[in-house]
Write a protein that holds these residues in place. Structure first.
Motif, PDB file in Angstrom:
ATOM      1  N   HIS A  85       4.906   8.343  15.085  1.00 42.33           N
ATOM      2  CA  HIS A  85       6.425   9.576  14.740  1.00 42.33           C
ATOM      3  C   HIS A  85       6.442  10.700  15.578  1.00 42.33           C
ATOM      4  CE1 HIS A  85       6.772   7.200  11.168  1.00 42.33           C
ATOM      5  NE2 HIS A  85       4.826   7.710  10.118  1.00 42.33           N
ATOM      6  N   GLY A 127       0.717  -1.188   0.026  1.00 43.52           N
ATOM      7  CA  GLY A 127       0.333  -0.237  -0.038  1.00 43.52           C
ATOM      8  C   GLY A 127       0.919   1.145   0.286  1.00 43.52           C
ATOM      9  N   ARG A 128      -0.134   2.092   0.992  1.00 46.43           N
ATOM     10  CA  ARG A 128       0.746   3.725   0.754  1.00 46.43           C
ATOM     11  C   ARG A 128       2.941   3.201   1.273  1.00 46.43           C
ATOM     12  NH1 ARG A 128      -0.093   9.300   3.442  1.00 46.43           N
ATOM     13  NH2 ARG A 128      -0.881   7.963   5.369  1.00 46.43           N
ATOM     14  N   ALA A 129       2.395   2.912   2.601  1.00 48.46           N
ATOM     15  CA  ALA A 129       4.115   2.414   2.878  1.00 48.46           C
ATOM     16  C   ALA A 129       4.354   1.200   2.255  1.00 48.46           C
ATOM     17  CB  ALA A 129       4.166   2.078   4.652  1.00 48.46           C
ATOM     18  N   GLU A 147       6.721  -1.987  10.395  1.00 47.68           N
ATOM     19  CA  GLU A 147       5.666  -0.307  10.086  1.00 47.68           C
ATOM     20  C   GLU A 147       5.773  -0.248  11.643  1.00 47.68           C
ATOM     21  OE1 GLU A 147       5.904   2.741   8.777  1.00 47.68           O
ATOM     22  OE2 GLU A 147       6.267   1.809   7.182  1.00 47.68           O
ATOM     23  N   LYS A 148       5.676   1.091  12.019  1.00 47.99           N
ATOM     24  CA  LYS A 148       4.891   1.681  13.016  1.00 47.99           C
ATOM     25  C   LYS A 148       3.229   1.443  12.594  1.00 47.99           C
ATOM     26  CE  LYS A 148       2.636   4.952  11.496  1.00 47.99           C
ATOM     27  NZ  LYS A 148       1.854   5.355  10.987  1.00 47.99           N
ATOM     28  N   TRP A 196      -9.955   2.323   6.827  1.00 47.97           N
ATOM     29  CA  TRP A 196      -9.584   1.401   7.591  1.00 47.97           C
ATOM     30  C   TRP A 196      -8.585   2.475   9.140  1.00 47.97           C
ATOM     31  CZ3 TRP A 196      -4.716   0.655   9.185  1.00 47.97           C
ATOM     32  CH2 TRP A 196      -3.814   0.508   9.033  1.00 47.97           C
ATOM     33  N   ILE A 198       4.363  -9.958  -0.838  1.00 50.70           N
ATOM     34  CA  ILE A 198       3.165 -10.153  -0.411  1.00 50.70           C
ATOM     35  C   ILE A 198       1.808  -9.000   0.110  1.00 50.70           C
ATOM     36  CG2 ILE A 198       1.883 -11.801   1.611  1.00 50.70           C
ATOM     37  CD1 ILE A 198       5.830 -11.039   1.335  1.00 50.70           C
ATOM     38  N   ASP A 199       1.032  -9.812  -0.972  1.00 54.12           N
ATOM     39  CA  ASP A 199      -0.454  -9.231  -0.867  1.00 54.12           C
ATOM     40  C   ASP A 199      -1.216  -9.761  -1.429  1.00 54.12           C
ATOM     41  OD1 ASP A 199      -0.648  -5.615  -0.434  1.00 54.12           O
ATOM     42  OD2 ASP A 199      -1.833  -6.964  -1.570  1.00 54.12           O
ATOM     43  N   PRO A 200      -2.378  -9.690  -0.671  1.00 49.53           N
ATOM     44  CA  PRO A 200      -3.569 -10.268  -1.813  1.00 49.53           C
ATOM     45  C   PRO A 200      -4.003  -9.625  -2.690  1.00 49.53           C
ATOM     46  CG  PRO A 200      -4.454  -9.195   0.471  1.00 49.53           C
ATOM     47  CD  PRO A 200      -2.789  -9.196   0.253  1.00 49.53           C
ATOM     48  N   SER A 254      -2.042  -1.781  10.314  1.00 47.30           N
ATOM     49  CA  SER A 254      -1.391  -1.780  12.294  1.00 47.30           C
ATOM     50  C   SER A 254      -1.628  -3.413  13.218  1.00 47.30           C
ATOM     51  CB  SER A 254      -1.522  -0.796  12.653  1.00 47.30           C
ATOM     52  OG  SER A 254      -1.461   0.524  12.160  1.00 47.30           O
ATOM     53  N   THR A 274       1.532  -3.821   6.507  1.00 46.60           N
ATOM     54  CA  THR A 274       0.672  -4.440   6.435  1.00 46.60           C
ATOM     55  C   THR A 274      -0.536  -3.268   7.156  1.00 46.60           C
ATOM     56  OG1 THR A 274       0.605  -5.907   8.454  1.00 46.60           O
ATOM     57  CG2 THR A 274       0.909  -6.607   5.809  1.00 46.60           C
ATOM     58  N   HIS A 310       1.052  -6.229  12.516  1.00 47.76           N
ATOM     59  CA  HIS A 310       1.979  -6.290  12.973  1.00 47.76           C
ATOM     60  C   HIS A 310       2.966  -7.024  13.690  1.00 47.76           C
ATOM     61  CE1 HIS A 310       2.445  -1.705  11.662  1.00 47.76           C
ATOM     62  NE2 HIS A 310       1.617  -2.356  10.354  1.00 47.76           N
ATOM     63  N   ASN A 349      11.397   6.535  10.809  1.00 42.94           N
ATOM     64  CA  ASN A 349      12.480   6.826  10.084  1.00 42.94           C
ATOM     65  C   ASN A 349      11.731   8.559   9.652  1.00 42.94           C
ATOM     66  OD1 ASN A 349       9.252   6.463   8.974  1.00 42.94           O
ATOM     67  ND2 ASN A 349       8.794   7.636   7.343  1.00 42.94           N
ATOM     68  N   ARG A 381      -0.674  -5.509  -7.240  1.00 38.86           N
ATOM     69  CA  ARG A 381      -0.461  -4.627  -6.817  1.00 38.86           C
ATOM     70  C   ARG A 381       1.621  -5.702  -7.142  1.00 38.86           C
ATOM     71  NH1 ARG A 381      -3.278  -1.609  -1.735  1.00 38.86           N
ATOM     72  NH2 ARG A 381      -4.263  -0.758  -3.423  1.00 38.86           N
TER      73      ARG A 381
HETATM   74  N1  LIG Z   1       6.397   5.433   8.065  1.00 39.37           N
HETATM   75  C1  LIG Z   1       5.710   5.978   7.598  1.00 39.37           C
HETATM   76  O1  LIG Z   1       6.095   7.035   7.575  1.00 39.37           O
HETATM   77  C2  LIG Z   1       4.187   5.089   7.101  1.00 39.37           C
HETATM   78  C3  LIG Z   1       3.342   5.653   6.319  1.00 39.37           C
HETATM   79  C4  LIG Z   1       1.808   5.103   6.034  1.00 39.37           C
HETATM   80  C5  LIG Z   1       1.661   4.101   6.595  1.00 39.37           C
HETATM   81  N2  LIG Z   1       2.384   3.087   7.465  1.00 39.37           N
HETATM   82  C6  LIG Z   1       2.530   2.004   8.228  1.00 39.37           C
HETATM   83  O2  LIG Z   1       2.019   1.254   7.003  1.00 39.37           O
HETATM   84  C7  LIG Z   1       1.109  -0.289   7.541  1.00 39.37           C
HETATM   85  C8  LIG Z   1      -0.251  -0.081   6.027  1.00 39.37           C
HETATM   86  O3  LIG Z   1      -0.384   1.681   6.072  1.00 39.37           O
HETATM   87  P1  LIG Z   1      -1.034   1.634   4.217  1.00 39.37           P
HETATM   88  O4  LIG Z   1      -1.120   3.438   4.799  1.00 39.37           O
HETATM   89  O5  LIG Z   1       0.503   1.621   3.065  1.00 39.37           O
HETATM   90  O6  LIG Z   1      -1.989   1.371   4.272  1.00 39.37           O
HETATM   91  P2  LIG Z   1      -2.788   0.278   2.429  1.00 39.37           P
HETATM   92  O7  LIG Z   1      -3.851   0.314   2.803  1.00 39.37           O
HETATM   93  O8  LIG Z   1      -2.304   1.248   1.401  1.00 39.37           O
HETATM   94  O9  LIG Z   1      -1.490  -0.715   2.070  1.00 39.37           O
HETATM   95  C9  LIG Z   1      -1.876  -2.322   3.442  1.00 39.37           C
HETATM   96  C10 LIG Z   1      -1.667  -3.923   1.657  1.00 39.37           C
HETATM   97  O10 LIG Z   1      -1.735  -4.404   2.546  1.00 39.37           O
HETATM   98  C11 LIG Z   1      -1.968  -5.294   2.458  1.00 39.37           C
HETATM   99  N3  LIG Z   1      -2.772  -6.635   2.629  1.00 39.37           N
HETATM  100  C12 LIG Z   1      -3.794  -6.703   3.875  1.00 39.37           C
HETATM  101  N4  LIG Z   1      -3.597  -8.243   3.937  1.00 39.37           N
HETATM  102  C13 LIG Z   1      -2.261  -8.464   4.131  1.00 39.37           C
HETATM  103  C14 LIG Z   1      -1.680  -9.605   4.573  1.00 39.37           C
HETATM  104  N5  LIG Z   1      -2.344 -10.540   5.153  1.00 39.37           N
HETATM  105  N6  LIG Z   1      -0.541  -9.557   3.721  1.00 39.37           N
HETATM  106  C15 LIG Z   1       0.092  -9.608   2.705  1.00 39.37           C
HETATM  107  N7  LIG Z   1      -0.653  -7.632   2.539  1.00 39.37           N
HETATM  108  C16 LIG Z   1      -1.731  -7.896   3.274  1.00 39.37           C
HETATM  109  C17 LIG Z   1      -2.906  -4.739   1.165  1.00 39.37           C
HETATM  110  O11 LIG Z   1      -3.735  -4.874   0.094  1.00 39.37           O
HETATM  111  C18 LIG Z   1      -2.669  -3.184   1.428  1.00 39.37           C
HETATM  112  O12 LIG Z   1      -1.964  -3.476  -0.557  1.00 39.37           O
HETATM  113  C19 LIG Z   1       0.522   0.597   8.543  1.00 39.37           C
HETATM  114  O13 LIG Z   1       0.244   0.512   9.493  1.00 39.37           O
HETATM  115  C20 LIG Z   1       0.663   1.997   9.131  1.00 39.37           C
HETATM  116  O14 LIG Z   1       1.110   3.043   9.752  1.00 39.37           O
HETATM  117  C21 LIG Z   1       4.200   3.820   7.800  1.00 39.37           C
END
Ligand SMILES: NC(=O)c1ccc[n+]([C@@H]2O[C@H](COP(=O)([O-])OP(=O)(O)OC[C@H]3O[C@@H](n4cnc5c(N)ncnc54)[C@H](O)[C@@H]3O)[C@@H](O)[C@H]2O)c1
Length: 355
Positions: free
Chosen positions: A187, A18-20, A103-104, A170, A41-43, A83, A81, A86, A132, A47
């Protein structure tokens, strides 16, 4: 950690694209020679396909357990994935002997934090957290200003992180570990723990749901007091439409405030002690002149400096490489992150938002 027998780039897997996972980690790995993305790994099939296309030799997995059993050579797993996943995923990967960077938030409550720490202590691989913002140049710049004595004794810091941004994804649901305290504050609190420069002795928190959907807080205020007497106030809010200075620092010899990309500092000469003030206890103040009886002229100096000089920034992935390949202690220790989770738990006390 012992020095690795392996050489070359650290073969890395990312769980969650996802985003992270995609937007931060895959993007960083693309620019580095010392890490190689070998598994994702991602469902979501699309992606996985995108990652396989952009990273030659990278294998996509829809299923976490299948990856754990046959990881395509991965040594390091980055967990990005939701939070709430984790801790269980970190434990799975540590038990299989991988290095893990989650990730945090490292955990969404203290009990889970201790659970993963216990496993990490016995694990063969390294366990660290993607905090980070510990890289940030403004954090290291502030620490160097404190250490220089320019502001005298720093006794109060306010960190304000504001915007008017509603959410309904979510991250607004407790069942996935959402809410501002778990999402953004790991952070902010982590940075402020560095700036406290002392163990935390007191925490107070106020949490409110102001403008977002879901069942979690989107407005957070946390106050921490250090053993050194320094107080840090952290406000992270989704309901402030007028920009606020990110940092305000009060010291006994000066004040610092962020103004956009600069620090504006107004200070007295740090080399010149302030004349000692004797209390004048007369109840009829001479000439009805309050403040310093008899008057006092203070000569302030002013300067504006870049808040975040690039040379002050650290690099988390470079530190991670040194830990994995050269056996250096983890730069971001899970124990230091546990303290952040403890502060978060204490800030929830007395509020209706449970972790
Ligand atoms: N350090 C940072 O600056 C930062 C920035 C954004 C998010 N985060 C953290 O990263 C984590 C993810 O956030 P996001 O915004 O990327 O979420 P997101 O919703 O954008 O992405 C989550 C991804 O996980 C996948 N997923 C779901 N179940 C899964 C599984 N069982 N196995 C593998 N993949 C699976 C989803 O399909 C999706 O692609 C959060 O805990 C968030 O706190 C950190």
């Amino acid at each position: 950690m012992a020095k690795s027998k392996l050489t070359g780039p650290v073969k890395t897997a990312i769980a969650g694209l996802g985003r992270a996972g995609w937007g931060i980690h895959a993007r960083i790995l693309k620019t580095r020679q010392d890490f190689q993305l070998v598994a994702v790994i991602d469902p979501e099939a699309e992606r996985r396909a995108e990652a396989e296309r952009d990273f030659p030799g990278c294998k996509g997995y829809a299923d976490w357990k299948r990856f754990l059993d046959d990881p395509n050579g991965a040594e390091l797993v980055v967990i990005a994935t939701a939070s709430i996943a984790h801790v269980p995923m970190s434990i799975d990967a540590l038990k299989k002997g991988f290095h893990v960077m989650t990730e945090k938030p490292m955990a969404t409550n203290l009990k889970d934090a201790d659970k993963v720490l216990k496993v990490a202590k016995k694990a063969k691989g390294l366990f660290t957290v993607h905090q980070n913002h510990r890289e940030d140049a403004d954090l290291h710049h502030l620490l160097s200003i404190f250490d220089s004595g320019l502001l005298g004794r720093v006794f109060y810091i306010r960190m304000f992180s504001a915007g008017f941004r509603r959410r309904n994804d979510w991250q607004t649901l407790r069942k996935f570990g959402g809410g501002t305290l778990n999402n953004t504050c790991p952070h902010n609190i982590d940075e402020c723990l560095q700036l406290l420069q002392s163990p935390v002795v007191d925490v107070w928190g106020d949490l409110q749901q102001a403008v977002s959907a879901g069942d979690t807080e989107d407005h957070v205020q946390v106050m921490m007091r250090g053993k050194n007497g320094r107080v840090i106030e952290i406000v992270v809010t989704s309901a402030c439409a007028i920009p606020q200075p990110h940092w305000l620092v009060l010291g006994t010899k000066g004040t610092l405030i962020s103004e956009g990309k600069e620090f504006y500092i107004k200070h007295l000469d740090p080399a010149k002690p302030l004349p000692k003030l004797k209390v004048n206890a007369a109840l009829a103040v001479p000439g009805r002149k309050y403040g310093v009886v008899g008057g006092e002229e203070l000569s302030f100096l002013e300067k504006r400096v870049p808040a975040a000089p690039p040379e002050m920034a650290k690099n988390l992935y470079s530190e991670l490489y040194r830990s994995i390949r050269e056996g250096k202690k983890a730069w971001i220790t899970p124990e230091s992150v546990r303290e952040q989770i403890r502060v978060i738990a204490a800030a929830r006390k007395g509020t209706k938002f449970k972790g």
